[in-house]
Motif scaffolding. Structure first.
Motif, mmCIF file in Angstrom:
data_model
loop_
_atom_site.group_PDB
_atom_site.id
_atom_site.type_symbol
_atom_site.label_atom_id
_atom_site.label_comp_id
_atom_site.label_asym_id
_atom_site.label_seq_id
_atom_site.Cartn_x
_atom_site.Cartn_y
_atom_site.Cartn_z
ATOM 1 N N ILE A 1 56.737 10.811 38.925
ATOM 2 C CA ILE A 1 57.623 10.003 39.754
ATOM 3 C C ILE A 1 59.103 10.189 39.418
ATOM 4 O O ILE A 1 59.934 10.452 40.283
ATOM 5 C CB ILE A 1 57.255 8.506 39.622
ATOM 6 C CG1 ILE A 1 55.795 8.277 40.019
ATOM 7 C CG2 ILE A 1 58.190 7.648 40.465
ATOM 8 C CD1 ILE A 1 55.450 8.694 41.421
ATOM 9 N N GLN B 1 52.349 14.215 45.132
ATOM 10 C CA GLN B 1 52.695 12.941 44.507
ATOM 11 C C GLN B 1 51.607 11.901 44.742
ATOM 12 O O GLN B 1 51.216 11.175 43.825
ATOM 13 C CB GLN B 1 54.037 12.427 45.041
ATOM 14 C CG GLN B 1 55.249 12.982 44.333
ATOM 15 C CD GLN B 1 56.496 12.149 44.583
ATOM 16 O OE1 GLN B 1 56.585 11.378 45.531
ATOM 17 N NE2 GLN B 1 57.488 12.299 43.701
ATOM 18 N N PHE C 1 59.330 7.291 46.133
ATOM 19 C CA PHE C 1 58.338 8.353 46.024
ATOM 20 C C PHE C 1 57.320 8.161 47.140
ATOM 21 O O PHE C 1 57.323 7.143 47.834
ATOM 22 C CB PHE C 1 57.649 8.354 44.645
ATOM 23 C CG PHE C 1 56.818 7.131 44.360
ATOM 24 C CD1 PHE C 1 55.466 7.098 44.658
ATOM 25 C CD2 PHE C 1 57.380 6.012 43.765
ATOM 26 C CE1 PHE C 1 54.685 5.983 44.386
ATOM 27 C CE2 PHE C 1 56.621 4.892 43.486
ATOM 28 C CZ PHE C 1 55.271 4.871 43.801
#
Length: 327
Positions: free
Chosen positions: A90, A113, A191
Motif C-alpha cells: 500500500i 493491489q 489504494f
C-alpha cells in the motif's frame, strides 16, 4: 481450481487492456498538499517504516533465538511477514503518487493491489485463528501440547492460511476487474480496494456484492468465531487456576493476542461487511489507514512489550551486537 482462477484473473486484465476501459484509474489519495497534510503524510511514512523495522526485527529474533523455535513463535513470524507485505503493498504507491503528483494507477496494478490486500488480509484471519488454537492447547492441555500442536499441524495451518487467502484474493480481484467501468475512473481512496472499485462499475453488481459478502462472512466471521471459542475456553481454564502466578503468564499472552484480534477484525469487519448504503468514502479511508498501516506497527509492539521471552531474545541480540561492535 487455482489454475482456473488465475486464468480468469489474466483474462480480466486483458479485457480491461483491450476493451473500452483502457484508461488508468485515478487515485484521489489520502492527503492534500497543505502544511497539515504534509505533516500527516510524514507521520504515516514514519509509522510505515517503523512497522517494517519492527516486524523484520521480530522475524529476526524468532529465527535467531532457539528458545523461540516453537509453533507459537513460528505463527507469530508469519504474522509479521504478512504485515510487512501488507505495508509494502500500500504505502510505496501512495507515497509515490503524493510526491510526484501523478495519481494514476493501471488496471493491472489495481488488480495486484486487490489481490495482495485480500490474500494477506484473508491469510491473517486464518493465521490468528491458528494462533488462538495454539494458545488453547498450551493453556488447557499443556501436557499434550507436542501431540496436539505438532510442527506438522503448525505448517499445515500456515500453508492453509496463505492458500485460502490467495484463493479469495484471486477470485475477488478477477471478478472486480471483469466489470466494465464508467467514464469517471476516479477512485476516492489511496489504494485500490474491491468495494470502492465495484462502486465505479457500469453494470449490475448485485450478484457479485452478494458473493463478496458471503466470502467475507467465511473469511472473517468463521475464524473470528473459532477465536472467540478458543479464548472462552482459555478464560474458563485460567479462572480455575488457584495460583496467581499461574494465571499471570496466560493472561499476559492471551490478552496480547486478543488486542491484535480486536484491532484487525474490528477494522476489517467495518470495511468489508458494512452495508453499501452506510458507506462513506472518508470513513473508509480512515479505517483503511488503521488496518493497513497502524495495526501492522502495533503487532510487534504488543507482542514484544508484553512477552518476557521476546524481550529476553531482544536483550540477548543487543548484547551480541554490542560485543561485536566492541570487538
Amino acid at each position: 481450481m487455482m489454475k482456473t482462477v488465475i486464468y480468469f484473473f489474466i483474462s480480466s486484465l486483458k479485457i480491461m487492456k483491450n476493451g473500452n476501459t483502457t484508461s488508468d484509474f485515478i487515485l484521489l489519495g489520502l492527503f492534500n498538499h497543505t502544511g497539515t497534510h504534509l505533516f500527516l503524510f510524514a507521520m504515516v511514512l514514519t509509522i510505515a517504516f517503523a512497522s517494517l523495522v519492527g516486524n523484520a526485527l521480530m522475524i529476526l529474533l524468532i529465527h535467531q533465538d532457539a528458545r523461540l523455535h516453537t509453533p507459537m513463535y513460528f505463527l507469530l513470524s508469519q504474522l509479521s511477514l504478512m504485515d510487512m507485505m501488507l505495508v509494502s503493498t500500500i504505502v510505496p504507491k501512495m507515497a509515490t503518487n503524493y510526491l510526484t503528483g501523478k495519481m494514476s494507477i493501471s488496471p493491472a496494478e489495481c488488480g495486484l493491489q486487490i489481490f495482495f490486500l485480500l490474500t494477506l488480509g484473508g491469510g491473517e484471519c486464518f493465521l490468528l485463528a491458528a494462533m488462538s488454537y495454539d494458545r488453547y492447547v498450551a493453556v488447557c492441555h499443556p501436557l499434550r501440547y507436542p501431540a496436539l500442536m505438532s510442527w506438522q499441524l503448525c505448517l499445515r495451518m500456515t500453508v492453509g492460511s496463505w492458500v485460502l487467502g490467495a484463493v479469495d484474493g484471486l477470485m475477488q480481484a478477477a471478478a472486480t476487474l471483469s466489470f466494465p467501468f464508467c467514464d469517471a475512473h476516479e477512485i476516492n481512496h489511496f489504494f485500490c480496494e474491491a468495494p470502492t472499485l465495484v462502486g465505479l462499475a457500469c453494470a449490475d453488481t448485485f450478484v457479485f456484492e452478494y458473493v463478496m459478502y458471503v466470502c467475507c462472512v467465511l473469511m472473517l466471521l468463521v475464524p473470528f468465531s473459532l477465536i472467540l471459542i478458543s479464548y472462552s475456553l482459555i478464560l474458563a481454564a485460567v479462572l480455575q487456576m488457584h495460583s496467581r502466578e499461574a494465571r499471570k503468564k496466560p493472561f499476559a499472552t492471551c490478552s496480547s493476542h486478543l488486542s491484535v484480534v480486536g484491532l484487525f477484525y474490528g477494522a476489517a469487519i467495518f470495511t468489508y461487511m458494512q452495508p453499501k448504503s452506510y458507506r462513506s468514502a472518508h470513513h473508509d479511508k480512515v479505517v483503511s489507514v488503521f488496518y493497513t498501516i497502524f495495526t501492522p506497527v502495533l503487532n510487534p509492539l504488543i507482542y514484544s512489550l508484553r512477552n518476557s521471552e521476546v524481550k529476553g531474545a531482544l536483550r540477548k541480540c543487543m548484547g551480541q551486537c554490542s560485543a561485536l561492535s566492541q570487538g
